[in-house]
Design a protein around this motif. Structure first.
Motif, PDB file in Angstrom:
ATOM      1  N   GLY A   1       1.591   8.121  14.649  1.00  0.00           N
ATOM      2  CA  GLY A   1       0.573   8.383  13.375  1.00  0.00           C
ATOM      3  C   GLY A   1      -0.092   9.186  13.161  1.00  0.00           C
ATOM      4  N   ARG A   2       0.162  10.692  13.703  1.00  0.00           N
ATOM      5  CA  ARG A   2      -0.747  11.364  13.082  1.00  0.00           C
ATOM      6  C   ARG A   2      -1.134  11.810  12.134  1.00  0.00           C
ATOM      7  NH1 ARG A   2       0.565  14.938  18.098  1.00  0.00           N
ATOM      8  NH2 ARG A   2      -0.155  13.256  18.906  1.00  0.00           N
ATOM      9  N   SER A   3      -0.663  11.788  11.057  1.00  0.00           N
ATOM     10  CA  SER A   3      -0.197  13.116   9.864  1.00  0.00           C
ATOM     11  C   SER A   3       0.225  11.729   8.118  1.00  0.00           C
ATOM     12  CB  SER A   3       0.977  13.606   9.197  1.00  0.00           C
ATOM     13  OG  SER A   3       2.366  13.610   9.863  1.00  0.00           O
ATOM     14  N   LYS A   4       0.420  10.839   9.194  1.00  0.00           N
ATOM     15  CA  LYS A   4       0.650   9.201   7.873  1.00  0.00           C
ATOM     16  C   LYS A   4       0.389   8.690   8.045  1.00  0.00           C
ATOM     17  CE  LYS A   4       5.355  10.818   9.593  1.00  0.00           C
ATOM     18  NZ  LYS A   4       5.387  10.397  10.863  1.00  0.00           N
ATOM     19  N   ASN A   5       0.204   8.208   7.221  1.00  0.00           N
ATOM     20  CA  ASN A   5      -0.750   6.280   5.700  1.00  0.00           C
ATOM     21  C   ASN A   5       0.261   5.242   6.607  1.00  0.00           C
ATOM     22  OD1 ASN A   5      -3.111   7.633   4.726  1.00  0.00           O
ATOM     23  ND2 ASN A   5      -1.799   7.533   2.832  1.00  0.00           N
TER      24      ASN A   5
ATOM     25  N   LEU B   1       0.751  -0.979  -0.142  1.00  0.00           N
ATOM     26  CA  LEU B   1      -0.077   0.080  -0.307  1.00  0.00           C
ATOM     27  C   LEU B   1       0.584   1.239   0.342  1.00  0.00           C
ATOM     28  CD1 LEU B   1      -2.389  -1.160   2.685  1.00  0.00           C
ATOM     29  CD2 LEU B   1      -2.809  -1.284   0.326  1.00  0.00           C
ATOM     30  N   HIS B   2       2.229   0.923   0.040  1.00  0.00           N
ATOM     31  CA  HIS B   2       3.163   2.025   0.940  1.00  0.00           C
ATOM     32  C   HIS B   2       2.681   2.473   1.394  1.00  0.00           C
ATOM     33  CE1 HIS B   2       4.409   0.752  -3.726  1.00  0.00           C
ATOM     34  NE2 HIS B   2       3.780   1.355  -4.690  1.00  0.00           N
ATOM     35  N   PHE B   3       2.402   2.231   2.288  1.00  0.00           N
ATOM     36  CA  PHE B   3       2.274   2.857   3.715  1.00  0.00           C
ATOM     37  C   PHE B   3       3.702   3.098   4.737  1.00  0.00           C
ATOM     38  CE2 PHE B   3      -2.277   2.641   4.825  1.00  0.00           C
ATOM     39  CZ  PHE B   3      -2.884   3.567   3.434  1.00  0.00           C
ATOM     40  N   ILE B   4       3.677   3.657   5.764  1.00  0.00           N
ATOM     41  CA  ILE B   4       4.685   3.715   6.234  1.00  0.00           C
ATOM     42  C   ILE B   4       4.384   2.488   7.630  1.00  0.00           C
ATOM     43  CG2 ILE B   4       6.035   4.694   8.346  1.00  0.00           C
ATOM     44  CD1 ILE B   4       5.868   7.356   6.842  1.00  0.00           C
TER      45      ILE B   4
END
Ligand code: DC
Length: 223
Positions: free
Chosen positions: A120-124, A28-31
């Motif tokens: 996790g506040r501003s990223k996927n 998903l290209h998430f962190i």
């Protein structure tokens, strides 16, 4: 309201949470964030500095001296403890044997949860752990609760550990897993429990690819 997507993966020790979380993040290209690695790094610091787990003042002071950072390379967890790479050392038995006692401490959990929520506040993100869907991100977009037969979990973990540590026995690994399950589910602070809205994934008889497909299907039906 933030628009970022948080996928929470919780479950028992050695259930393959990180394998699934990494694969999902990659797709998903998430962190990817391994919250267990944070508790492990704190444990390593406590062991090295002989922190008395009954001394709350010592614990609070120690936490002020601990600086953790993740460096993601190829979706592998690289964690530094005060700028020292400790990714290998936190997987060894001394840390594994002590981490559940450290993770049960209120002061430790409070600090880790604060740091995790910031990440996790501003990223996927995909974050795996024990209390991600219940305490850290109760509003997570998707929650998966993983479980598997304890014998299978011990065998999988034994295979991994045995390569680096040939003296280790399957019994030792099984006991460590059973002990951690007990500690994780019975501790007073944020015990491991399935969030009512978490989807159960029992992977006793599933391959990693099947698990990834299962999770991707849930992501797609959640859209
Ligand atoms: O996932 P792991 O085995 O690396 O986790 C190490 C320990 O940390 C385990 O005993 C449970 C604890 N832990 C926790 O209490 N809360 C989390 N969010 C992640 C891990």
């Amino acid at each position: 309201m933030s628009n970022n997507i948080v996928i929470a993966i919780d479950g028992y020790s050695s259930c393959g949470k990180s394998t699934l979380a990494k694969a999902l993040a990659k797709k998903l290209h998430f962190i990817y964030i391994d919250s267990g690695a944070m508790y492990r790094a704190v444990t390593l610091y406590f062991l090295r500095n002989n922190i008395d787990l009954k001394d709350h003042e010592q614990i609070t002071d120690a936490l002020k001296n601990i600086h953790l950072n993740f460096h993601s390379r190829d979706y592998q967890t690289h964690i530094t403890l005060n700028d020292e790479e400790v990714s290998e050392e936190i997987r060894q038995m001394p840390v594994s044997d002590n981490v559940s006692d450290v993770a049960a401490l209120r002061e430790v959990r409070h600090e880790m949860v604060k740091q995790q929520q910031r990440m996790g506040r501003s990223k996927n993100i995909v974050m795996d752990g024990r209390d991600i869907g219940t305490t850290v991100f109760p509003e997570a977009t998707l929650k998966i609760f993983m479980t598997a037969d304890p014998k299978i979990r011990a065998e999988r973990r034994y295979k991994e550990l045995h390569e680096k540590n040939p003296d280790i026995t399957l019994e030792e690994v099984f006991e460590n897993i059973a002990h951690r399950d007990y500690q994780d589910t019975t501790r007073a602070e944020s015990p491991l429990v399935r969030a009512p809205d978490a989807i159960i994934l029992d992977n006793t008889n599933m391959t990693p690819d099947q698990q990834l497909q299962f999770a991707l299907d849930k992501v797609n039906t959640n859209k």
